[in-house]
Design a protein around this motif. Sequence first.
Motif, PDB file in Angstrom:
ATOM      1  N   ARG A 134       0.841  -1.067  -0.182  1.00 24.97           N
ATOM      2  CA  ARG A 134       0.005  -0.015  -0.044  1.00 24.97           C
ATOM      3  C   ARG A 134       0.846   1.368  -0.049  1.00 24.97           C
ATOM      4  O   ARG A 134       0.392   2.279  -0.528  1.00 24.97           O
ATOM      5  CB  ARG A 134      -1.136   0.006   1.164  1.00 24.97           C
ATOM      6  CG  ARG A 134      -1.990  -1.042   1.098  1.00 24.97           C
ATOM      7  CD  ARG A 134      -3.498  -0.712   1.523  1.00 24.97           C
ATOM      8  NE  ARG A 134      -3.344  -0.446   2.856  1.00 24.97           N
ATOM      9  CZ  ARG A 134      -4.826   0.011   3.565  1.00 24.97           C
ATOM     10  NH1 ARG A 134      -5.646   0.286   2.627  1.00 24.97           N
ATOM     11  NH2 ARG A 134      -4.627   0.111   4.699  1.00 24.97           N
ATOM     12  N   ASN A 135       1.982   1.200   0.469  1.00 29.41           N
ATOM     13  CA  ASN A 135       3.174   2.336   0.543  1.00 29.41           C
ATOM     14  C   ASN A 135       3.765   2.449  -0.986  1.00 29.41           C
ATOM     15  O   ASN A 135       4.052   3.518  -1.039  1.00 29.41           O
ATOM     16  CB  ASN A 135       4.043   2.303   1.659  1.00 29.41           C
ATOM     17  CG  ASN A 135       3.332   2.485   3.000  1.00 29.41           C
ATOM     18  OD1 ASN A 135       2.246   3.248   3.095  1.00 29.41           O
ATOM     19  ND2 ASN A 135       4.194   1.777   4.268  1.00 29.41           N
ATOM     20  N   VAL A 137       2.106   2.017  -3.907  1.00 30.54           N
ATOM     21  CA  VAL A 137       1.119   2.134  -5.217  1.00 30.54           C
ATOM     22  C   VAL A 137       1.255   3.318  -5.903  1.00 30.54           C
ATOM     23  O   VAL A 137       1.313   3.277  -6.977  1.00 30.54           O
ATOM     24  CB  VAL A 137      -0.331   2.218  -4.598  1.00 30.54           C
ATOM     25  CG1 VAL A 137      -0.862   0.512  -4.110  1.00 30.54           C
ATOM     26  CG2 VAL A 137      -0.627   3.470  -3.387  1.00 30.54           C
ATOM     27  N   GLU A 138       1.785   4.538  -5.174  1.00 34.98           N
ATOM     28  CA  GLU A 138       1.955   5.707  -6.164  1.00 34.98           C
ATOM     29  C   GLU A 138       3.363   5.460  -6.809  1.00 34.98           C
ATOM     30  O   GLU A 138       3.340   5.923  -8.119  1.00 34.98           O
ATOM     31  CB  GLU A 138       2.040   6.891  -5.199  1.00 34.98           C
ATOM     32  CG  GLU A 138       0.834   7.036  -4.810  1.00 34.98           C
ATOM     33  CD  GLU A 138       0.490   8.713  -3.929  1.00 34.98           C
ATOM     34  OE1 GLU A 138       1.461   9.427  -4.024  1.00 34.98           O
ATOM     35  OE2 GLU A 138      -0.242   8.886  -3.136  1.00 34.98           O
ATOM     36  N   VAL A 145      -6.629  -1.566  -4.156  1.00 33.76           N
ATOM     37  CA  VAL A 145      -5.778  -2.652  -3.943  1.00 33.76           C
ATOM     38  C   VAL A 145      -7.016  -3.614  -3.743  1.00 33.76           C
ATOM     39  O   VAL A 145      -7.995  -3.441  -3.026  1.00 33.76           O
ATOM     40  CB  VAL A 145      -5.115  -2.453  -2.537  1.00 33.76           C
ATOM     41  CG1 VAL A 145      -4.494  -3.696  -1.981  1.00 33.76           C
ATOM     42  CG2 VAL A 145      -3.919  -1.485  -2.787  1.00 33.76           C
ATOM     43  N   GLU A 169      -8.289   5.535   4.669  1.00 33.05           N
ATOM     44  CA  GLU A 169      -7.702   5.060   3.436  1.00 33.05           C
ATOM     45  C   GLU A 169      -7.435   6.092   2.465  1.00 33.05           C
ATOM     46  O   GLU A 169      -8.493   6.882   2.144  1.00 33.05           O
ATOM     47  CB  GLU A 169      -8.235   3.919   2.897  1.00 33.05           C
ATOM     48  CG  GLU A 169      -8.118   2.662   3.923  1.00 33.05           C
ATOM     49  CD  GLU A 169      -8.854   1.750   3.289  1.00 33.05           C
ATOM     50  OE1 GLU A 169      -8.240   0.583   2.873  1.00 33.05           O
ATOM     51  OE2 GLU A 169     -10.179   1.622   3.147  1.00 33.05           O
ATOM     52  N   HIS A 172      -5.788   5.823  -3.683  1.00 32.36           N
ATOM     53  CA  HIS A 172      -4.811   5.077  -4.536  1.00 32.36           C
ATOM     54  C   HIS A 172      -4.527   3.743  -3.512  1.00 32.36           C
ATOM     55  O   HIS A 172      -4.179   2.633  -4.408  1.00 32.36           O
ATOM     56  CB  HIS A 172      -3.441   5.707  -4.834  1.00 32.36           C
ATOM     57  CG  HIS A 172      -3.503   6.445  -6.055  1.00 32.36           C
ATOM     58  ND1 HIS A 172      -4.188   7.592  -5.889  1.00 32.36           N
ATOM     59  CD2 HIS A 172      -2.878   6.351  -7.332  1.00 32.36           C
ATOM     60  CE1 HIS A 172      -4.173   8.272  -7.401  1.00 32.36           C
ATOM     61  NE2 HIS A 172      -3.404   7.332  -8.064  1.00 32.36           N
ATOM     62  N   SER A 173      -4.504   3.621  -2.421  1.00 33.55           N
ATOM     63  CA  SER A 173      -3.945   2.382  -1.735  1.00 33.55           C
ATOM     64  C   SER A 173      -5.460   2.147  -1.201  1.00 33.55           C
ATOM     65  O   SER A 173      -5.036   0.879   0.023  1.00 33.55           O
ATOM     66  CB  SER A 173      -3.039   2.806  -0.652  1.00 33.55           C
ATOM     67  OG  SER A 173      -3.266   3.781   0.303  1.00 33.55           O
TER      68      SER A 173
END
Length: 286
Positions: A134-135, A137-138, A145, A169, A172-173
């Motif tokens: 999740r960290n 994704v950018e 996700v 949240e 993007h993640s």
Amino acid sequence: MKTKFNRTNLSKDDLEHNYNPRVAVPNAQEYIDDFIERSKTARTLMEGVYDIRYGSKPKQTLDLHLPKDSSNPPLLIYIHGGYWRAIDKNDHSFIALPFIKNGIAVANVNYDLCPSVTLTEIVDEIIEAFHFVRNQVEEWKTKGVYLIGHSAGAHLAGEIIGRNFFGREKDHSRLKGSILLSGIYEPEVVLHLDVNEDIRLDQEMAFECNLINKPPLCESPIMICAGGDEPEGWIDQSRSYFELCDSQNIKVDFKIVEGTNHFSLLDQAMSEDYELNKKVIEFIQN
């Protein structure tokens, strides 16, 4: 509501049949070998960034497969099974092919196995993998996700969604859905099986990792599947977890896929020739 399967008075042989898929499916090794060979081929057919480290333990790595010509694709995190004691991400590379063909990125996660680590340590590793992904994704230019796990991997996905990670949240993640294939949700059943020689589960750890005690805390939908040819005890694991989710007013769907066993269910979920794979892709794209 179907009556819960009662395992209390099962013989040792019946316990093994109901709760050890390699016993229930006599040709299980043929499926496993086929997945390994298809994975070798798949790695020649698709691009990937392999063995990205997400933690310090030996097997804390993942493979990333990004679809071509796709802007901000959704990212599917795959967690393999193997009763927490077997299989490697490299054995299941084949699962990525139908997803990247449909514009879905895949992170295929590895983790250390019993008996070199405990089940609770595996859970910690998978949670570390989830936060790592999740960290990223950018940087990876993905958006949204999804989780998918098979067998013990479904249990590990359930451990993630049973945690309080979903309050604030980022878009993007954001966890947008989870697919749980033929999962084991009550580890207590392992205490009476031969596989516990490797898993080394005790009553305290089994209770701690029992997902029937941990309703999901995510707000995203869940798709639960079991094979119609699986033993009733194993199907009941998925049914019980579905009923738990449903009781919490979570958007959840439970499918029994007729004509599939524990291993052919995974094949159908990950092969574009089958309706189940189409339903999984539709779940992610919609």
